[in-house]
Design an enzyme around this catalytic site. Structure first.
Site, PDB file in Angstrom:
ATOM      1  N   HIS A   1      70.551 -18.105 -25.022  1.00 24.80           N
ATOM      2  CA  HIS A   1      71.752 -17.466 -24.448  1.00 24.80           C
ATOM      3  C   HIS A   1      71.396 -16.609 -23.230  1.00 24.80           C
ATOM      4  O   HIS A   1      72.205 -15.791 -22.781  1.00 24.80           O
ATOM      5  CB  HIS A   1      72.494 -16.569 -25.466  1.00 24.80           C
ATOM      6  CG  HIS A   1      73.189 -17.343 -26.548  1.00 24.80           C
ATOM      7  ND1 HIS A   1      74.293 -16.876 -27.215  1.00 24.80           N
ATOM      8  CD2 HIS A   1      72.947 -18.567 -27.054  1.00 24.80           C
ATOM      9  CE1 HIS A   1      74.684 -17.782 -28.107  1.00 24.80           C
ATOM     10  NE2 HIS A   1      73.867 -18.807 -28.015  1.00 24.80           N
TER      11      HIS A   1
ATOM     12  N   ASP B   1      69.133 -24.285 -27.902  1.00 19.58           N
ATOM     13  CA  ASP B   1      70.409 -24.017 -28.580  1.00 19.58           C
ATOM     14  C   ASP B   1      71.488 -24.874 -27.950  1.00 19.58           C
ATOM     15  O   ASP B   1      72.169 -24.419 -27.070  1.00 19.58           O
ATOM     16  CB  ASP B   1      70.715 -22.519 -28.478  1.00 19.58           C
ATOM     17  CG  ASP B   1      71.977 -22.126 -29.246  1.00 19.58           C
ATOM     18  OD1 ASP B   1      72.444 -22.931 -30.064  1.00 19.58           O
ATOM     19  OD2 ASP B   1      72.494 -21.029 -29.005  1.00 19.58           O
TER      20      ASP B   1
ATOM     21  N   GLU C   1      80.761 -24.616 -31.274  1.00 13.59           N
ATOM     22  CA  GLU C   1      80.055 -23.657 -32.145  1.00 13.59           C
ATOM     23  C   GLU C   1      80.019 -22.269 -31.532  1.00 13.59           C
ATOM     24  O   GLU C   1      80.164 -21.269 -32.222  1.00 13.59           O
ATOM     25  CB  GLU C   1      78.616 -24.143 -32.409  1.00 13.59           C
ATOM     26  CG  GLU C   1      77.890 -23.385 -33.526  1.00 13.59           C
ATOM     27  CD  GLU C   1      77.126 -22.151 -33.081  1.00 13.59           C
ATOM     28  OE1 GLU C   1      76.696 -21.382 -33.950  1.00 13.59           O
ATOM     29  OE2 GLU C   1      76.969 -21.928 -31.865  1.00 13.59           O
ATOM     30  N   GLU C   2      79.814 -22.216 -30.226  1.00 17.45           N
ATOM     31  CA  GLU C   2      79.646 -20.914 -29.566  1.00 17.45           C
ATOM     32  C   GLU C   2      80.968 -20.136 -29.507  1.00 17.45           C
ATOM     33  O   GLU C   2      80.987 -18.978 -29.148  1.00 17.45           O
ATOM     34  CB  GLU C   2      79.060 -21.096 -28.160  1.00 17.45           C
ATOM     35  CG  GLU C   2      77.706 -21.819 -28.135  1.00 17.45           C
ATOM     36  CD  GLU C   2      76.566 -21.007 -28.729  1.00 17.45           C
ATOM     37  OE1 GLU C   2      76.807 -19.860 -29.167  1.00 17.45           O
ATOM     38  OE2 GLU C   2      75.436 -21.528 -28.765  1.00 17.45           O
TER      39      GLU C   2
ATOM     40  N   ASP D   1      71.340 -26.883 -40.930  1.00 21.40           N
ATOM     41  CA  ASP D   1      71.850 -26.491 -39.614  1.00 21.40           C
ATOM     42  C   ASP D   1      70.802 -25.630 -38.917  1.00 21.40           C
ATOM     43  O   ASP D   1      69.773 -25.287 -39.501  1.00 21.40           O
ATOM     44  CB  ASP D   1      73.165 -25.698 -39.804  1.00 21.40           C
ATOM     45  CG  ASP D   1      73.940 -25.500 -38.500  1.00 21.40           C
ATOM     46  OD1 ASP D   1      73.598 -26.160 -37.489  1.00 21.40           O
ATOM     47  OD2 ASP D   1      74.897 -24.695 -38.485  1.00 21.40           O
TER      48      ASP D   1
ATOM     49  N   ASP E   1      77.894 -28.050 -27.624  1.00 21.99           N
ATOM     50  CA  ASP E   1      78.314 -27.086 -26.595  1.00 21.99           C
ATOM     51  C   ASP E   1      77.221 -26.055 -26.344  1.00 21.99           C
ATOM     52  O   ASP E   1      76.359 -25.823 -27.198  1.00 21.99           O
ATOM     53  CB  ASP E   1      79.616 -26.381 -27.012  1.00 21.99           C
ATOM     54  CG  ASP E   1      79.487 -25.595 -28.304  1.00 21.99           C
ATOM     55  OD1 ASP E   1      78.857 -26.106 -29.258  1.00 21.99           O
ATOM     56  OD2 ASP E   1      79.991 -24.458 -28.381  1.00 21.99           O
TER      57      ASP E   1
HETATM   58 ZN   LIG Z   1      73.516 -22.623 -31.598  1.00 20.90          ZN
END
Ligand SMILES: [Zn+2]
Length: 474
Positions: A449, A145, A179-180, A206, A112
């Site tokens: 982001h 990301d 995850e977000e 991770d 995601d």
């Molecule tokens: Zn991430």
């Protein structure tokens, strides 16, 4: 010679001795190793992967299309590994290794991405879901990301399968889809499943760190920062039940006044700063590579501890490494300038240092605010992660793989400020590390982001090469 002079001379010699013996921990020099890989295919595949608008909690059909894209793109992975789909959109792959008595290793990533704010869409150099290749970069949401990690890992596995390779131990690949938004249906569900099956993992890798350039001042080499822990997270809402009224006849102290006083108190009296285990280990690794002055201070923290804390906490990143931070983020009053708010509120985001618990924080806040008229509500909270061993064989293994791909780097443990999905795996693994094998300049990090997220083609090549070596040697 007076006793004082003797004492000072001994102290001076001790400081010099400790500075001199404060040596690099990196051990043997490793031959830089370039895995033979085909970066072109990985680059094209990442570019295509960015095209799926897999925004957390939205567009289920995009997640389904992304899953079929992976099936088509990686036929060997899907032919030879066992794949499970969890909660419709998360993926867990299992690759059986040669030695069934060894514990399995798990590589993670998430499919995601965060949404693109509508009003920022036109600020992008290339459309955010175009996956455009230009100027040596792949552009778009998810480039750093975190689709880069999914693609690089699957690419490495696909290539190894082509040469009939079998890993030494079992390998899991886990790709969450939320995850977000904290990962309740993705990573958490996958971790629960592994726990149910009685699996105990050797290590988990991770996202989180990377090979940072120009991020640590006075460090002459790039810093290969491997997150060995992550901070906790608490959102508190402070509300003053002040009863409202007309602004022409306010009480001596208004509700908003009480809240303002509470915020001032919390910012003035923060929880105590401390050199936690991951930060101490980071200093032990990077200290020897720093300028002589800093090296002297870090080698002699037994003496310079107060000075170090004062200097280091003077800038935001240093401060965040040393203490639980306080950040008021939202506030609400009344809707009109002449109306006293009935129950004004302020929301404060805290990031907990390992060693400070959610309860410690609540005690501290109550004591510091010291106002019975203010209600304190926990909106969300999770404890700091456990701290993985920065000296154990699992860390050494990662360090060696990082040095193969980034021979110039100084590899060090560190403390991740944000939250990652990896913390869900604590019940099945004690050695969790957060590191993406890419070189990142501080300025590139700001694109995550935000507008113009991108990754260099060189980084894609490094990532595939790193994961191949990881899988070959684990
Ligand atoms: Zn991430």
């Amino acid at each position: 010679m007076s006793i004082l002079l003797f004492f000072l001379l001994s102290l001076f010699l001790l400081i010099l001795y400790r500075t001199h013996t404060f040596q690099k921990k990196s051990g043997d020099f490793l031959e830089p190793k370039k895995e033979k890989i085909d970066p072109e295919r990985a680059i094209e595949n990442l570019s295509a992967a960015i095209g799926f608008r897999t925004i957390s909690g939205k567009n289920p059909e995009e997640f389904e299309r992304f899953i079929s894209f992976l099936e088509k793109t990686y036929p060997r992975v899907h032919g030879e590994l066992k794949r499970e789909i969890i909660n419709e959109h998360s993926l867990l792959y299992h690759w059986a290794g040669k030695n069934q008595s060894e514990k399995a290793a798990l590589l993670m990533a998430h499919s995601d991405v965060v949404p693109v704010e509508e009003d920022t869409e036109k600020e992008w150099t290339h459309p955010p879901f175009s996956g455009k290749r230009a100027d040596g970069f792949i552009w778009g949401r998810g480039a750093m990301d975190n689709k880069n990690n999914i693609i690089a890992q699957l690419e490495a596995v696909e290539e190894l399968l082509a040469s009939s390779f079998k890993p030494g131990r079992d390998i899991f690949l886990a790709y969450g889809h939320d995850e977000e938004i904290r990962g309740p249906d993705g990573a958490l569900a996958i971790a629960d499943l592994l726990k149910e099956r009685g699996i105990d993992l050797y290590l988990v890798l991770d996202e989180g760190g990377g090979v940072m350039e120009g991020v640590i001042k006075d460090l002459s080499t790039p810093a290969g920062l491997v997150g060995t822990a992550e901070k906790g997270f608490v959102n508190l809402k402070l509300t003053a039940r002040s009863g409202g009224g007309h602004s022409a006849t306010p009480p001596t102290i208004t509700g908003l006044g009480r809240l303002a006083r509470a915020v001032v108190r919390l910012e003035a009296k923060k929880m105590r700063p401390r050199i936690s285990k991951p930060v101490r280990e980071m200093l032990n690794h990077i200290g020897p590579e720093m300028s002589p002055g800093k090296r002297l201070v870090i080698a002699n923290l037994w003496l310079f501890h107060p000075l170090f804390i004062r200097k280091f906490s003077a800038f935001p990143e240093g401060n965040a490494l040393l203490r639980t931070t306080v950040a008021p983020t939202m506030a609400e009053g009344s809707k009109a300038s002449n109306v006293l708010p009935d129950s004004p509120s302020v929301t404060i985001n805290f990031r907990l240092l390992p060693g400070d618990s959610v309860n410690d924080l609540l005690d501290h806040v109550k004591k510091t605010v010291a106002d019975n008229e203010i209600e304190i509500e926990v909106l969300s909270a999770f404890e700091p992660s456990l701290v993985s061993d920065g000296r154990g064989e699992e860390f050494q293994f990662l360090r060696d793989r990082i040095l193969e791909t980034f021979p110039q780097a100084t590899v060090a443990p560190y403390l991740v400020f944000g939250g990652t999905d990896s913390r869900h795996f604590e019940p099945v693994c004690s050695q969790i590390f957060r590191f993406s094998p890419m070189k990142i300049k501080g300025t590139e990090l700001k694109r995550v982001h935000a507008v113009d997220e991108r990754i260099s083609e060189e980084n894609i090549e490094r990532m595939v090469s790193f994961y191949k070596s990881f899988l070959e040697k684990i």
